[in-house]
Design an enzyme around this catalytic site. Structure first.
Site, PDB file in Angstrom:
ATOM      1  N   LYS A 120       0.817  -1.214   0.000  1.00  0.00           N
ATOM      2  CA  LYS A 120       0.000   0.000   0.000  1.00  0.00           C
ATOM      3  C   LYS A 120       0.854   1.269   0.000  1.00  0.00           C
ATOM      4  O   LYS A 120       0.407   2.312  -0.464  1.00  0.00           O
ATOM      5  CB  LYS A 120      -0.968  -0.017   1.175  1.00  0.00           C
ATOM      6  CG  LYS A 120      -2.003  -1.126   0.995  1.00  0.00           C
ATOM      7  CD  LYS A 120      -3.108  -1.088   2.010  1.00  0.00           C
ATOM      8  CE  LYS A 120      -4.182  -2.108   1.679  1.00  0.00           C
ATOM      9  NZ  LYS A 120      -3.736  -3.519   1.824  1.00  0.00           N
TER      10      LYS A 120
HETATM   11  C1  PLP Z   1      -4.341  -4.560   1.217  1.00  0.00           C
HETATM   12  C2  PLP Z   1      -3.563  -5.820   1.059  1.00  0.00           C
HETATM   13  C3  PLP Z   1      -3.931  -6.823   0.135  1.00  0.00           C
HETATM   14  C4  PLP Z   1      -5.185  -6.711  -0.720  1.00  0.00           C
HETATM   15  O1  PLP Z   1      -5.093  -5.720  -1.697  1.00  0.00           O
HETATM   16  P1  PLP Z   1      -6.409  -5.195  -2.477  1.00  0.00           P
HETATM   17  O2  PLP Z   1      -5.963  -4.038  -3.249  1.00  0.00           O
HETATM   18  O3  PLP Z   1      -7.397  -4.837  -1.389  1.00  0.00           O
HETATM   19  O4  PLP Z   1      -6.908  -6.321  -3.313  1.00  0.00           O
HETATM   20  C5  PLP Z   1      -3.133  -7.945   0.004  1.00  0.00           C
HETATM   21  N1  PLP Z   1      -2.030  -8.093   0.768  1.00  0.00           N
HETATM   22  C6  PLP Z   1      -1.633  -7.171   1.666  1.00  0.00           C
HETATM   23  C7  PLP Z   1      -0.431  -7.412   2.494  1.00  0.00           C
HETATM   24  C8  PLP Z   1      -2.384  -5.995   1.853  1.00  0.00           C
HETATM   25  O5  PLP Z   1      -1.987  -5.078   2.758  1.00  0.00           O
END
Ligand code: PLP
Length: 480
Positions: A120
């Site tokens: 993120k």
């Molecule tokens: C947020 C997250 C996901 C999922 O991502 P999306 O964009 O919601 O599909 C997968 N793995 C980790 C470690 C995350 O923080």
């Protein structure tokens, strides 16, 4: 570039106009009015670029209302080796998203080298600079109110710390996050960051945010905003690394590549869909879920059936524990020939607690579900035992420790691999973030990046509160 709503009843807007908002006024999600189309010569031009150069080139298609020199300055201070410094020993920090080759035809794209060790940060760090820029230009300020079970909250706080014009009020369930995640957030001492530990569970936090946001007068008076995963700028920033990964795995533009994406809210893989629509030669986009398999179910059956919180499991890949996939509407909009009326009808069933079945949606000779293969999507899911086995397998076979979310991805990628087509698994977090799962799988602790060894010992700054809407509003009101 103008942005339109998936529900077809909002005015087109520019990038800067939708940057700070969430849903469109008609309840839909924003998407570009049309996708830029890249020719072979464009791909060749992008292929040789550094990460910040590539980021500028890709974002310039989507952001046409910020002067090029300003956008370049923003991108140059976002994608630096100093910000994405938590790379594995032996990998190049300047790569920002290094491709680790596990074996010929199988790679891991490292997306979690940023400050909070999860993918993120790739988008959120850009968002921090974009917010500051647009707020300064307009003389406005924003108070971000959010709820987190871990990764989103810390990523938002590290991106927004010390940014002019921005305050963050982040609600998290008191004593329910891992010690590491808690320490990451609560050790921030910045004056514009407020951690509120709510006596309750994550759903209580989310309900509080919804209740405050539904008070439109309060929202307006106190400039309440959000940075949730439906934010278009986050998706746009994620498109960049699909290009980067593709170029790292190929030496010419006629080679197809597949990506496997550990998925929750469909934000990450939605960016892959957009890269593919722009002409990046992606063969398959493989959606990997954990036991919360609402997306895998859709790609297997054509039925999209969000679950209630009672049917949402707490798993060892907790950032994928979702009951509905908020960005999924963006893909279905494209699948349904961008017919906003059809999206309104499908989602009115979902919003009443129901489901929809795209095998029953006629489309000329075929059904809407029959169109899915044309968009390259595949899927699979994993259980706790499979995730643990995959962490062990990866360690034994490739000498590499991966986190449980990435393990969900690798498990499904190994099932979906095809000969002659490189498969890239997106690494969405580092193992250090999910110590308990690693100890269970491997019997030892993951190493931590430099400087994070004693994170839990740092002084913490947070407020414990009841799940009381009025108390939360008061807390915000006296601090802005
Ligand atoms: C947020 C997250 C996901 C999922 O991502 P999306 O964009 O919601 O599909 C997968 N793995 C980790 C470690 C995350 O923080």
């Amino acid at each position: 570039m103008q942005y339109i709503s998936t529900r077809g009843q909002s005015q087109p807007q520019s990038f800067s106009e939708i940057l700070l908002g969430g849903l469109a006024p008609d309840g839909g999600l924003y998407l570009p009015a049309s996708y830029p189309q890249l020719a072979d010569a464009d791909l060749t031009r992008l292929r040789g670029m550094s990460y910040p150069q590539l980021a500028l080139a890709v974002l310039s298609y989507f952001i046409t209302d910020i002067p090029a020199a300003d956008l370049k300055a923003i991108v140059d201070k976002t994608y630096t080796a100093a910000v994405y410094c938590n790379n594995r020993p032996g990998t190049d920090a300047n790569a920002i998203t290094p491709l680790l080759v596990l074996e010929p035809g199988l790679g891991l794209l490292g997306l979690s080298n940023g400050p909070t060790l999860a993918f993120k940060d790739m988008a959120m760090q850009l968002l921090g600079h974009l917010f500051e820029y647009v707020l300064q230009k307009t003389g406005r300020h924003i108070n971000i109110l959010g709820a987190t079970s871990g990764d989103t909250g810390s990523s938002a706080e590290y991106a927004m710390r010390s940014k002019q014009g921005v305050r963050v009020f982040m609600l998290s369930p008191y004593q329910k996050m891992s010690a590491f995640q808690t320490a990451q957030m609560f050790s921030l001492q910045d004056e514009n960051i407020f951690n509120i530990a709510v006596r309750g569970v994550f759903d209580d936090c989310q309900d509080l945010v919804k209740a405050v946001s539904n008070d439109h007068a309060f929202k307006q008076q106190y400039h309440i905003g959000a940075v949730n995963s439906i934010n278009w700028a986050r998706i746009a920033a994620q498109v960049i690394y699909y290009f980067r990964g593709y170029f790292a795995a190929t030496d010419s533009n006629d080679q197809p590549v597949s990506f496997t994406v550990p998925s929750g809210n469909f934000g990450n893989v939605c960016a892959g869909h957009i890269a593919r629509m722009m002409g990046l030669p992606i063969r398959h986009l493989v959606v990997a879920t954990n036991e919360n398999d609402v997306l895998d179910e859709f790609f297997r059956t054509g039925v999209y059936r969000p679950r209630g919180s009672a049917h949402t499991f707490h798993t060892s890949s907790p950032s994928m524990d979702i009951s509905k996939a908020s960005n999924f509407e963006r893909f279905v909009f494209d699948l349904a020939w961008r017919d906003g009326g059809r999206i309104r009808r499908l989602w009115s069933a979902v919003e009443q607690g129901g489901a929809f079945d795209l095998t029953q949606e006629q489309d000329d000779e075929d059904t809407l579900f029959g169109r899915v293969p044309g968009f390259g999507f595949r899927s699979g899911s994993s259980t706790h035992a499979e995730r643990m086995a995959t962490i062990r397998h990866c360690q034994e076979r490739y000498g590499l420790m991966i986190d449980p979310h990435t393990a969900d991805g690798l498990k499904v990628a190994l099932e979906q691999r095809e000969t002659g087509v490189p498969m890239i698994v997106l690494e969405t977090a580092q193992p250090a973030k999910f110590e308990a799962a690693i100890v269970e799988a491997l019997g030892r602790r993951p190493e931590r990046p430099a400087g994070m060894e004693n994170l839990e010992q740092l002084p913490q700054r947070f407020e414990v509160m009841d799940a009381d809407v009025e108390a939360i509003k008061h807390f915000v009101a006296v601090r802005v």
